[in-house]
Structure formats: C-alpha cells, structure tokens
Write an enzyme that holds these catalytic residues in place. Structure first.
Site, PDB file in Angstrom:
ATOM      1  N   ARG A 196      22.104  -4.495   3.107  1.00 44.87           N
ATOM      2  CA  ARG A 196      22.889  -3.835   2.025  1.00 44.87           C
ATOM      3  C   ARG A 196      24.423  -4.083   2.100  1.00 44.87           C
ATOM      4  O   ARG A 196      25.083  -4.216   1.256  1.00 44.87           O
ATOM      5  CB  ARG A 196      22.576  -2.404   1.401  1.00 44.87           C
ATOM      6  CG  ARG A 196      21.273  -2.280   1.187  1.00 44.87           C
ATOM      7  CD  ARG A 196      21.229  -0.815   0.865  1.00 44.87           C
ATOM      8  NE  ARG A 196      19.840  -0.334   0.207  1.00 44.87           N
ATOM      9  CZ  ARG A 196      19.127   0.923   0.499  1.00 44.87           C
ATOM     10  NH1 ARG A 196      19.849   1.901   1.035  1.00 44.87           N
ATOM     11  NH2 ARG A 196      17.787   0.836  -0.054  1.00 44.87           N
TER      12      ARG A 196
ATOM     13  N   CYS B 141      18.265   4.594  -4.009  1.00 41.57           N
ATOM     14  CA  CYS B 141      17.956   5.136  -5.010  1.00 41.57           C
ATOM     15  C   CYS B 141      18.994   5.907  -5.635  1.00 41.57           C
ATOM     16  O   CYS B 141      19.170   5.969  -6.819  1.00 41.57           O
ATOM     17  CB  CYS B 141      16.675   5.920  -4.898  1.00 41.57           C
ATOM     18  SG  CYS B 141      16.655   7.041  -3.519  1.00 41.57           S
TER      19      CYS B 141
ATOM     20  N   HIS C 173      15.072  12.070  -8.904  1.00 44.59           N
ATOM     21  CA  HIS C 173      16.259  12.678  -8.118  1.00 44.59           C
ATOM     22  C   HIS C 173      17.166  13.219  -9.249  1.00 44.59           C
ATOM     23  O   HIS C 173      17.525  12.579 -10.131  1.00 44.59           O
ATOM     24  CB  HIS C 173      17.055  11.434  -7.399  1.00 44.59           C
ATOM     25  CG  HIS C 173      16.340  11.095  -5.999  1.00 44.59           C
ATOM     26  ND1 HIS C 173      15.134  11.664  -5.594  1.00 44.59           N
ATOM     27  CD2 HIS C 173      16.807  10.103  -5.244  1.00 44.59           C
ATOM     28  CE1 HIS C 173      14.854  11.187  -4.518  1.00 44.59           C
ATOM     29  NE2 HIS C 173      15.714  10.226  -4.226  1.00 44.59           N
TER      30      HIS C 173
ATOM     31  N   THR D 138       0.701  -1.275   0.031  1.00 45.25           N
ATOM     32  CA  THR D 138       0.220  -0.015  -0.011  1.00 45.25           C
ATOM     33  C   THR D 138       0.899   1.362   0.025  1.00 45.25           C
ATOM     34  O   THR D 138       0.225   2.286  -0.020  1.00 45.25           O
ATOM     35  CB  THR D 138      -0.806  -0.037   1.226  1.00 45.25           C
ATOM     36  OG1 THR D 138      -0.218  -0.082   2.397  1.00 45.25           O
ATOM     37  CG2 THR D 138      -1.761  -1.103   1.017  1.00 45.25           C
TER      38      THR D 138
ATOM     39  N   ARG E  92      17.650  17.349  -0.104  1.00 45.90           N
ATOM     40  CA  ARG E  92      16.269  17.526  -0.133  1.00 45.90           C
ATOM     41  C   ARG E  92      15.769  18.645  -1.035  1.00 45.90           C
ATOM     42  O   ARG E  92      15.947  19.840  -0.572  1.00 45.90           O
ATOM     43  CB  ARG E  92      15.522  17.119   0.936  1.00 45.90           C
ATOM     44  CG  ARG E  92      13.812  16.595   0.592  1.00 45.90           C
ATOM     45  CD  ARG E  92      13.935  15.521   0.343  1.00 45.90           C
ATOM     46  NE  ARG E  92      14.087  14.360   1.012  1.00 45.90           N
ATOM     47  CZ  ARG E  92      14.471  12.867   0.849  1.00 45.90           C
ATOM     48  NH1 ARG E  92      14.219  12.624  -0.455  1.00 45.90           N
ATOM     49  NH2 ARG E  92      14.712  12.191   1.715  1.00 45.90           N
TER      50      ARG E  92
ATOM     51  N   ARG F 299      -2.049  -2.815  10.311  1.00 47.72           N
ATOM     52  CA  ARG F 299      -2.933  -1.479   9.970  1.00 47.72           C
ATOM     53  C   ARG F 299      -3.700  -1.423   8.748  1.00 47.72           C
ATOM     54  O   ARG F 299      -4.558  -0.732   8.449  1.00 47.72           O
ATOM     55  CB  ARG F 299      -2.335  -0.165  10.508  1.00 47.72           C
ATOM     56  CG  ARG F 299      -0.968   0.089   9.710  1.00 47.72           C
ATOM     57  CD  ARG F 299      -0.428   1.625  10.025  1.00 47.72           C
ATOM     58  NE  ARG F 299       0.655   1.823   9.389  1.00 47.72           N
ATOM     59  CZ  ARG F 299       1.778   1.575   9.375  1.00 47.72           C
ATOM     60  NH1 ARG F 299       2.105   0.824  10.690  1.00 47.72           N
ATOM     61  NH2 ARG F 299       2.888   1.961   8.853  1.00 47.72           N
ATOM     62  N   SER F 300      -2.914  -2.182   7.798  1.00 47.36           N
ATOM     63  CA  SER F 300      -3.204  -2.102   6.331  1.00 47.36           C
ATOM     64  C   SER F 300      -4.431  -3.126   5.948  1.00 47.36           C
ATOM     65  O   SER F 300      -4.947  -3.366   5.016  1.00 47.36           O
ATOM     66  CB  SER F 300      -2.193  -1.891   5.404  1.00 47.36           C
ATOM     67  OG  SER F 300      -1.563  -0.754   5.577  1.00 47.36           O
TER      68      SER F 300
END
Length: 340
Positions: free
Chosen positions: A101, A132, A245, A13, A238, A41-42
C-alpha cells in the site's frame, strides 16, 4: 466486458476470499477460468463457484502464466512472496493486504475516489486495496474534500471482529456464550475479552503511541486523496460486532460548509447512502444497514459546535464487502473495461 478472463482467488477459503467469490457471481464478472488458491494446508478442500465445485490449489506450486486477474487476500507475508511472482507472469494482482500500500509505484485505489490511479499498475502489475476503515471514510469524505477542502480529520473507529478474521468471529461467539451462561470468559494470554467489551487496540503499537491500524488511516488517506497536508488523528477500537465497521468522523474544512450542503453532496455521491434524520432510528448502524450490503452509509451529519469550520459524520460500512472484497472487484471491473 464481453470477453471472459482467467481469475485466480488467493485466500479462497478465508472470510474475504469467500466473499470475493460470492461477489464475482453476484456482479456477473466475466470469468472464463476460475482458480481458487490457498496455502498447502487448504489443499484437498473445494470451493463452489457458479454451481460447480473447484479444488483449492497450493499457491506455492501454481504457475500464474495465462491468469489475467489475481484477487489476493491471504496475508501480507503470502502476498510479499507471490504477488511479484504473479505480476512477472503477466497477472494483474489486486492485493487486499498491507504489503504494497505504501510503495510509491503501487496504486492504492478506491474506485469512487481515485479510479484514475489504476493506470499506474503496469510497472509491477500490482494494485493495492486500502484498509477497510480507510475505504469507507474516504468514500464519504471525497465529495466534501472536493467542495470545501478538508484540512483535518479526527476519527474514532468502532471495528467489528470480522476485520480480524474468522478466528476472531468464533472467539466472540464463544465468549458471548460463556458470559451469558454466567461462566468465566476465557481470553488468550494478556488479551482482553471482546464479548460485551470495547478494546482500544488494533494491530501493533508504534513508537509514536498510535497503533499500526491507526497509522494506516493516516498514510492511506494522504495517498488516496493526494494531499499530505491533511492532518489525520485516528483512534481504532475493536467492538463486539460481527460485521460492519462504524466511524465517528470529525473534519475541519478550508471553506465553511453547512450540514445541508454536506447532505446534498453525499446524496449524489457514488457508493454512498445518506440516512440522516433527527429521530429514533434515523441513522445507520453496522447491524441494520452496513452488514451484508455494498454501500457506505452516512448519518448524524451536523455542524461541529466546537469548531467554526467543522462537520461531524457517522459512517458505517460492511468491512468484508466494501472494505475488502467488493472494492477489489470494482477495481477488476475497471481494469476489464478500460485497460484489458
């Protein structure tokens, strides 16, 4: 990939989860059984896949026996608990969090760069998806590194708010509306407002003064390119962009390489589109090229006037697609083609 596979999407979700599902459809991945998973909760929500609604199941209660591929994107803490459990049940987890990772026995894979690393998945049945900002950079740099040997990377990232999730996207929308209406912009606590602003802070500060987001680019570049001698100096920022990006990348190579040679290398590189003309609009941007597209776009290719063996690049990509969901599914496609 003629046979079908049982595929579970954890974090179904969320922004990345929704995109994973969309790309499974777009690329016609052979799914015989589709299982959307999320936290408790989903539960009660549903997601749509190939014209059918599927109820979201609670991952804490789910048995991964019989599931062949797990596409995980629900946070490092969730992956820490459930990825080993899924792997032990025989499911190959492609994990989009930072949890695994940097572990030596977990492959960290960008298919255009080091697909051979996928072969190392069997001991734990986990493959890590890189950050990313690292993904798009190494896709652009791999052909140059192979040709001339990169010794140093100096990179400044300009990262969209979707990299911080749906809540940050909504925060930008709200703050932009407040600012345009002449209202006081409401930021949370000590956080700086993101609307019409640039914030040099992503993730937690480390003892060396860099943030964790910046250090991810150091650690991951070394592991993916298989060369810890490369010096990497990142600054992660940011910016008030929804998707995509951007990165200003400055590299130094062992062998002098010309801008023309770099353009030629990148023009034939998998997953790369070169848009590099010295004119108005002759370069890619996050909004016009990267957002909602799969390739890594490269422009502003030039020889660095401050460094004898330097090359400068401008690199943009969709952080939710190539930076997360697409990269995961490309890994799954190689698994299905070569390993299952």
């Amino acid at each position: 990939m003629s046979k079908g596979y049982s595929v579970a999407v954890l974090g179904a979700t969320g922004l990345v989860g929704e995109t994973l599902i969309r790309i499974l459809e777009e690329r016609n991945f052979p799914v015989s059984r589709f299982i959307p998973l999320a936290s408790e909760r989903s539960v009660g929500r549903s997601v749509r896949f190939r014209g059918e609604d599927f109820p979201v199941q609670d991952v804490a209660k789910f048995d991964f026996t019989g599931v062949q591929v797990g596409l995980f994107s629900a946070g490092a803490g969730v992956s820490a608990v459930h990825a080993p459990r899924a792997g032990a049940a025989g499911c190959v987890v492609i994990d989009n969090t930072s949890r695994f990772r940097y572990e030596a026995d977990i492959p960290l894979v960008v298919p255009e760069v080091n697909p051979q690393a996928i072969a190392g998945y069997p001991p734990r049945n986990i493959i890590a998806n890189p950050n990313c900002s690292t993904i798009q950079m190494v896709v652009a740099l791999k052909p140059i590194h192979d040709a001339a040997g990169i010794t140093r990377i100096n990179v400044a990232t300009y990262q969209s708010v979707s990299g911080a999730g749906r809540r940050m996207v909504e925060t930008l929308r709200r703050q932009a509306g407040q600012s345009l209406a002449g209202e006081a912009v409401q930021a949370e606590g000590a956080a700086r407002p993101i609307a019409f602003n640039v914030i040099p802070h992503i993730d937690e500060f480390q003892p060396n003064g860099y943030t964790k987001e910046e250090m991810k680019m150091v650690w991951e570049t070394h592991k993916i390119l298989g060369d810890e001698s490369i010096r990497v100096n990142p600054t992660a920022v940011r910016v008030p962009v929804y998707y995509g990006h951007s990165e200003a990348v400055h590299i130094e190579t062992r062998r002098k390489i010309s801008a023309a040679e770099v353009r030629e290398l990148l023009a034939h590189a998998p997953g790369v589109t070169v848009l590099d003309e010295a004119r108005l609009g002759g370069y890619p941007t996050a909004v016009t090229e990267a957002a909602h597209h799969d390739n890594v776009f490269v422009g502003r290719i030039r020889e660095d006037i401050s460094c004898e063996r330097g090359i400068d690049l401008w690199v943009v990509a969709d952080n939710i697609r190539k930076g997360a969901a697409l990269n995961s599914i490309q890994i799954a496609e190689i698994l299905a083609r070569d390993y299952f």
